[in-house]
Design an enzyme around this catalytic site. Structure first.
Site, PDB file in Angstrom:
ATOM      1  N   TYR A 139      -7.051 -14.226  17.951  1.00 47.54           N
ATOM      2  CA  TYR A 139      -7.644 -12.948  17.542  1.00 47.54           C
ATOM      3  C   TYR A 139      -6.930 -11.766  18.197  1.00 47.54           C
ATOM      4  O   TYR A 139      -6.952 -10.657  17.685  1.00 47.54           O
ATOM      5  CB  TYR A 139      -9.126 -12.888  17.933  1.00 47.54           C
ATOM      6  N   LYS A 181      -7.723 -28.520  20.002  1.00 49.10           N
ATOM      7  CA  LYS A 181      -6.801 -29.239  19.121  1.00 49.10           C
ATOM      8  C   LYS A 181      -5.627 -29.669  19.990  1.00 49.10           C
ATOM      9  O   LYS A 181      -4.466 -29.308  19.763  1.00 49.10           O
ATOM     10  CB  LYS A 181      -6.374 -28.324  17.951  1.00 49.10           C
ATOM     11  N   ASP A 213     -11.278 -30.833  14.328  1.00 48.07           N
ATOM     12  CA  ASP A 213     -11.578 -31.406  13.006  1.00 48.07           C
ATOM     13  C   ASP A 213     -12.689 -32.447  13.127  1.00 48.07           C
ATOM     14  O   ASP A 213     -13.635 -32.476  12.333  1.00 48.07           O
ATOM     15  CB  ASP A 213     -10.311 -31.977  12.333  1.00 48.07           C
ATOM     16  N   ASP A 237     -15.540 -19.341  15.898  1.00 49.11           N
ATOM     17  CA  ASP A 237     -15.903 -18.556  14.716  1.00 49.11           C
ATOM     18  C   ASP A 237     -16.252 -19.504  13.565  1.00 49.11           C
ATOM     19  O   ASP A 237     -17.284 -19.374  12.914  1.00 49.11           O
ATOM     20  CB  ASP A 237     -14.718 -17.658  14.328  1.00 49.11           C
ATOM     21  N   ASP A 241     -20.347 -20.805  12.051  1.00 48.93           N
ATOM     22  CA  ASP A 241     -20.850 -20.662  10.669  1.00 48.93           C
ATOM     23  C   ASP A 241     -21.330 -22.019  10.147  1.00 48.93           C
ATOM     24  O   ASP A 241     -22.351 -22.118   9.471  1.00 48.93           O
ATOM     25  CB  ASP A 241     -19.765 -20.134   9.720  1.00 48.93           C
TER      26      ASP A 241
END
Ligand code: IPM
Ligand code: MG
Length: 342
Positions: A139, A181, A213, A237, A241
């Site tokens: 970001y 990751k 994942d 982020d 959601d």
């Protein structure tokens, strides 16, 4: 006598002003607050050509807490890298107020167990907290365009990982699930190393590592096994959601962004929902939950926070359903139902 808490309210764009209006009503019922309303996001771009003015940032830094609605909308969507974007207002606040820790609790209200697209027996018992790093990573890394290509860079320092890991372990009751990751990314390998080291200072909580994942999959297959999910900015982020749907709707998820001791910023996780702006369909409950988090973490008023959360639960038990939850209650109906249960 205690001074009146000073709150900067940033309604922003889309449904932001509608849910911020409902939050004002709630605050009026809870106590005596000084509310200073300012522009941010697209609303600020329209008025000042920038999503966050230095004056507004200064007002936020000087407040006791900041309550934000939402930013963004199609009006300001452009792919031109030079055009101001509403989201820059939010990122500017997070960085400018040093809000490196974003807390997103996912606790489905018992009344909404069958409002989620997932089976109730899957969701039952879910009570997790996403601890998302908020001022680093991709970001905020260097980005740009060069020779017909574009790049975004992800950088994390040891100190940035340490401080967010520390927050995660302080909130953990039984376990921290650190999501990265590390099979691909160097930042993730450092993340894993540092989180493991920080964990040794917090013997009370177990540590597990998941690749992002796999975490996305586990989050819907065994949500009640999670306690604290600790992750970097972009993974947080995305996963938050996804986690929101465990509560039935993204219209239910509150958040708190806190840092090194200054004022916190409190905002619903959902965005500006331009498709329903102005229709009275916005669910104000994520905003109400954010007001509760503001009272708890920002203003040290735990009893008021608990009162609001229990009023939300009871309003839902009483059948309150906004359109995102399959009902037809308006923003005003929903606010009224919660106020009635206070
Ligand atoms: C969030 C939002 C923001 C983010 C946007 C609006 C900048 O999606 O708070 O999750 O990406 O962090
Ligand atoms: Mg998001």
């Amino acid at each position: 006598m205690t001074a009146r808490p000073r709150i900067v309210a940033l309604p922003g764009d889309g449904i932001g002003p509608e849910i911020a209006g409902a939050a004002r009503e709630l605050l009026d019922r809870i106590g005596d607050f000084e509310v200073d309303e300012r522009l941010v996001g697209g609303a600020s771009i329209d008025a000042h050509g920038t999503a966050l003015t230095p004056e507004v940032l200064e007002a936020c830094r000087a407040a006791d807490a900041v309550l934000l609605g939402a930013v963004g909308g199609p009006k300001w969507d452009a792919t031109d890298p030079g055009a101001p974007r509403p989201e820059q207002g939010l990122l500017g606040l997070r960085k400018g107020m040093e809000l490196f820790a974003n807390l997103r609790p996912v606790r489905p209200s018992p009344a909404l167990l069958d409002a989620s697209p997932l089976r109730p027996e899957r969701i039952e018992g879910t009570d997790l907290l996403v601890v998302r790093e908020l001022t680093g990573g991709i970001y905020f890394g260097d980005r740009g365009r060069r020779d017909g290509a574009a790049f975004d860079t992800c950088v994390y320092s040891t100190a940035e990982i340490e401080r967010i890991a520390d927050v995660a372990f302080r909130f953990a009751r039984s376990k921290v699930t650190s999501v990265d990751k590390a099979n691909i990314l160097e930042t993730s390998r450092l993340w894993r190393e540092v989180v493991t080291r920080v964990s040794t200072a917090h013997r009370g909580a177990a540590l597990e590592h998941l690749l992002v994942d796999n975490a996305a999959m586990q989050l819907v297959s065994r949500p009640s096994d999670f306690d604290v999910i600790l992750t970097e900015n972009m993974f947080g982020d995305i996963l938050s959601d996804e986690a929101a749907m465990l509560t039935g709707s993204i219209g239910m998820l509150p958040s708190a962004s806190v840092g090194a001791g200054g004022p916190g910023l409190f905002e619903p996780v959902h965005g500006s929902a331009p498709d329903i702006a102005g229709t009275g369909k916005a669910n104000p409950l994520a905003m109400f939950g954010s007001v509760a988090m503001m009272l708890r973490y920002g203003l040290g008023r735990e009893p008021d926070a608990a009162r609001i959360e229990s009023a939300i639960d009871r309003a839902l038990q009483g059948g309150l359903r906004t359109p995102d939850l399959g009902g037809s209650a308006t923003t005003e109906d929903a606010a009224g139902a919660v106020l009635e249960h206070l």
